[in-house]
Design a protein around this motif. Structure first.
Motif, PDB file in Angstrom:
ATOM      1  N   VAL A 106       0.857  -1.181   0.000  1.00 28.72           N
ATOM      2  CA  VAL A 106       0.000   0.000   0.000  1.00 28.72           C
ATOM      3  C   VAL A 106       0.895   1.233   0.000  1.00 28.72           C
ATOM      4  N   ARG A 107       0.341   2.352  -0.455  1.00 29.27           N
ATOM      5  CA  ARG A 107       1.096   3.612  -0.473  1.00 29.27           C
ATOM      6  C   ARG A 107       0.914   4.339   0.838  1.00 29.27           C
ATOM      7  N   ASP A 108       2.007   4.873   1.349  1.00 30.33           N
ATOM      8  CA  ASP A 108       1.979   5.757   2.523  1.00 30.33           C
ATOM      9  C   ASP A 108       2.783   6.989   2.156  1.00 30.33           C
ATOM     10  N   GLY A 109       2.091   8.047   1.720  1.00 35.61           N
ATOM     11  CA  GLY A 109       2.789   9.258   1.285  1.00 35.61           C
ATOM     12  C   GLY A 109       3.623   8.987   0.054  1.00 35.61           C
ATOM     13  N   LEU A 110       4.922   9.210   0.164  1.00 36.27           N
ATOM     14  CA  LEU A 110       5.829   9.017  -0.965  1.00 36.27           C
ATOM     15  C   LEU A 110       6.573   7.685  -0.875  1.00 36.27           C
ATOM     16  N   GLU A 111       6.043   6.781  -0.078  1.00 39.47           N
ATOM     17  CA  GLU A 111       6.641   5.458   0.051  1.00 39.47           C
ATOM     18  C   GLU A 111       5.571   4.387  -0.116  1.00 39.47           C
ATOM     19  N   ARG A 112       6.029   3.159  -0.250  1.00 41.22           N
ATOM     20  CA  ARG A 112       5.117   2.018  -0.225  1.00 41.22           C
ATOM     21  C   ARG A 112       5.538   1.102   0.915  1.00 41.22           C
ATOM     22  N   ILE A 113       4.559   0.418   1.475  1.00 40.37           N
ATOM     23  CA  ILE A 113       4.809  -0.478   2.595  1.00 40.37           C
ATOM     24  C   ILE A 113       4.289  -1.870   2.254  1.00 40.37           C
ATOM     25  N   ARG A 114       5.104  -2.861   2.514  1.00 42.23           N
ATOM     26  CA  ARG A 114       4.665  -4.241   2.319  1.00 42.23           C
ATOM     27  C   ARG A 114       3.850  -4.643   3.544  1.00 42.23           C
ATOM     28  N   VAL A 144       3.145   0.703 -10.015  1.00 42.12           N
ATOM     29  CA  VAL A 144       1.705   0.466 -10.099  1.00 42.12           C
ATOM     30  C   VAL A 144       0.959   1.424  -9.178  1.00 42.12           C
ATOM     31  N   LEU A 145       1.433   1.566  -7.946  1.00 42.87           N
ATOM     32  CA  LEU A 145       0.776   2.476  -6.994  1.00 42.87           C
ATOM     33  C   LEU A 145       0.814   3.920  -7.487  1.00 42.87           C
ATOM     34  N   ALA A 146       1.898   4.293  -8.162  1.00 45.43           N
ATOM     35  CA  ALA A 146       2.011   5.647  -8.709  1.00 45.43           C
ATOM     36  C   ALA A 146       1.162   5.819  -9.962  1.00 45.43           C
ATOM     37  N   ALA A 147       1.177   4.821 -10.831  1.00 42.89           N
ATOM     38  CA  ALA A 147       0.470   4.918 -12.115  1.00 42.89           C
ATOM     39  C   ALA A 147      -1.029   5.114 -11.936  1.00 42.89           C
ATOM     40  N   PHE A 148      -1.620   4.433 -10.946  1.00 44.96           N
ATOM     41  CA  PHE A 148      -3.068   4.486 -10.772  1.00 44.96           C
ATOM     42  C   PHE A 148      -3.499   5.443  -9.657  1.00 44.96           C
ATOM     43  N   ALA A 149      -2.547   6.214  -9.127  1.00 41.74           N
ATOM     44  CA  ALA A 149      -2.874   7.225  -8.121  1.00 41.74           C
ATOM     45  C   ALA A 149      -3.456   8.463  -8.800  1.00 41.74           C
ATOM     46  N   GLU A 150      -3.976   9.363  -7.990  1.00 39.04           N
ATOM     47  CA  GLU A 150      -4.491  10.622  -8.523  1.00 39.04           C
ATOM     48  C   GLU A 150      -3.336  11.433  -9.125  1.00 39.04           C
ATOM     49  N   PRO A 151      -3.603  12.262 -10.154  1.00 37.85           N
ATOM     50  CA  PRO A 151      -2.548  13.086 -10.762  1.00 37.85           C
ATOM     51  C   PRO A 151      -1.785  13.927  -9.739  1.00 37.85           C
ATOM     52  N   ALA A 152      -2.476  14.440  -8.738  1.00 34.17           N
ATOM     53  CA  ALA A 152      -1.811  15.264  -7.717  1.00 34.17           C
ATOM     54  C   ALA A 152      -0.795  14.449  -6.935  1.00 34.17           C
ATOM     55  N   VAL A 153      -1.111  13.182  -6.711  1.00 33.17           N
ATOM     56  CA  VAL A 153      -0.183  12.308  -5.998  1.00 33.17           C
ATOM     57  C   VAL A 153       1.061  12.066  -6.846  1.00 33.17           C
ATOM     58  N   ALA A 155       2.293  14.042  -9.024  1.00 26.25           N
ATOM     59  CA  ALA A 155       3.081  15.277  -9.007  1.00 26.25           C
ATOM     60  C   ALA A 155       3.930  15.357  -7.738  1.00 26.25           C
ATOM     61  N   GLN A 156       3.365  14.939  -6.607  1.00 26.79           N
ATOM     62  CA  GLN A 156       4.123  14.929  -5.354  1.00 26.79           C
ATOM     63  C   GLN A 156       5.298  13.949  -5.427  1.00 26.79           C
ATOM     64  N   ILE A 157       5.059  12.799  -6.032  1.00 30.31           N
ATOM     65  CA  ILE A 157       6.115  11.791  -6.161  1.00 30.31           C
ATOM     66  C   ILE A 157       7.279  12.340  -6.978  1.00 30.31           C
ATOM     67  N   LEU A 158       6.957  13.000  -8.073  1.00 31.20           N
ATOM     68  CA  LEU A 158       7.994  13.553  -8.938  1.00 31.20           C
ATOM     69  C   LEU A 158       8.741  14.712  -8.279  1.00 31.20           C
ATOM     70  N   ALA A 159       8.059  15.401  -7.368  1.00 33.85           N
ATOM     71  CA  ALA A 159       8.679  16.540  -6.681  1.00 33.85           C
ATOM     72  C   ALA A 159       9.436  16.126  -5.421  1.00 33.85           C
ATOM     73  N   ASP A 160       9.478  14.849  -5.146  1.00 30.78           N
ATOM     74  CA  ASP A 160      10.151  14.343  -3.943  1.00 30.78           C
ATOM     75  C   ASP A 160      11.632  14.764  -3.946  1.00 30.78           C
ATOM     76  N   PRO A 161      12.094  15.456  -2.907  1.00 27.49           N
ATOM     77  CA  PRO A 161      13.509  15.871  -2.858  1.00 27.49           C
ATOM     78  C   PRO A 161      14.474  14.693  -2.806  1.00 27.49           C
ATOM     79  N   ASP A 162      13.968  13.525  -2.432  1.00 29.32           N
ATOM     80  CA  ASP A 162      14.817  12.327  -2.368  1.00 29.32           C
ATOM     81  C   ASP A 162      14.733  11.486  -3.636  1.00 29.32           C
ATOM     82  N   TRP A 163      14.210  12.073  -4.697  1.00 27.37           N
ATOM     83  CA  TRP A 163      14.101  11.347  -5.970  1.00 27.37           C
ATOM     84  C   TRP A 163      15.495  10.861  -6.398  1.00 27.37           C
TER      85      TRP A 163
END
Length: 247
Positions: A106-114, A144-153, A155-163
């Motif tokens: 599942v997604r938790d913010g800018l991470e995923r958790i098993r 997969v979690l990013a692809a099917f998330a809302e567009p705003a989400v 955008a947040q992923i791409l703006a992650d300073p830890d990219w």
């Protein structure tokens, strides 16, 4: 009279939490509109829910999402209520059919958790510890979690300073577009050397992505050709899991 006020406050707090069955992230204004409460009341309730860990606020977007105190509570649900437990027999069946490790993310913010895993029974296998946190920028389940998330989400992923510097954002977006078209994602040694994975989405009642179902294993065994072969089985399993949530 005081008891009555307390009950009303609890009802309002629960109404706020229920808003997140419709959208994964909401602003104060959106929550106020959905609950038909004034903003000052919503603000106080949000502050309390955030303090207790039931909600988390993104400092950049000023939007709220469910916090992981929800998952703590879910650990005490029965097998028929908690998706991580509810899906376990289906995950075991998929593991036995494909003979590789099966995980639920599942997604938790800018991470995923098993949140669930069933390891392969083969001598050389992918070890998948439950509770592990990983990025959304790499790996089949993350994509997969990013692809099917809302567009705003996204955008947040791409703006992650830890990219990660070695991941090209334009190529990443092209991959997400392809994943939405294909309905699944693959990865080969993107996050971990010697490991490949394939993942599909699981959607909730409201049509939003709930989780990513992934199969992972050694690259020598789980090749791209093999992943193409097993995709239909993973999609079938995910479909049965979705039906469990709606029945």
């Amino acid at each position: 009279m005081e008891g009555k006020k307390t009950v009303r406050a609890a009802e309002r707090a629960l109404d706020i939490l229920l808003c997140f069955t419709r959208q994964p992230e909401l602003s104060l204004t959106e929550i106020a509109r959905m609950t038909e409460l004034n903003k000052s009341t919503v603000y106080r309730l949000l502050a309390t829910l955030e303090e207790k860990g039931f909600l988390a606020r993104d400092a950049e977007t000023d939007k709220y999402r469910l916090g992981f105190r929800i998952w703590e509570l879910s650990a005490h649900l029965s097998r028929t209520d908690d998706p991580a437990l509810l899906f376990l027999p289906e995950m075991e069946r998929l593991r036995d059919k494909i003979e590789e490790t099966v995980s639920l993310y599942v997604r938790d913010g800018l991470e995923r958790i098993r949140v669930q895993a069933v390891e392969s029974l083969q001598a050389i296998r992918r070890v998948a510890p439950v509770g592990a946190r990983m990025p959304l920028s790499v790996g089949a389940a993350g994509k997969v979690l990013a692809a099917f998330a809302e567009p705003a989400v996204r955008a947040q992923i791409l703006a992650d300073p830890d990219w990660p510097e070695n991941v090209d954002k334009s190529d990443y977006l092209r991959q997400l577009d392809q994943i939405r078209r294909d309905g699944y994602a693959t990865s080969v040694e993107e996050r971990e050397a010697g490991t490949s994975a394939v993942s599909v989405p699981i959607f909730g009642r409201n049509g939003n992505i709930l989780a990513a179902l992934a199969v992972s294993g050694p690259v020598g065994r789980l090749t791209l050709e093999r992943m193409e072969e097993v995709v239909p089985h993973i999609i079938e399993a995910a479909g049965r899991m979705q039906k469990m949530l709606t029945n």
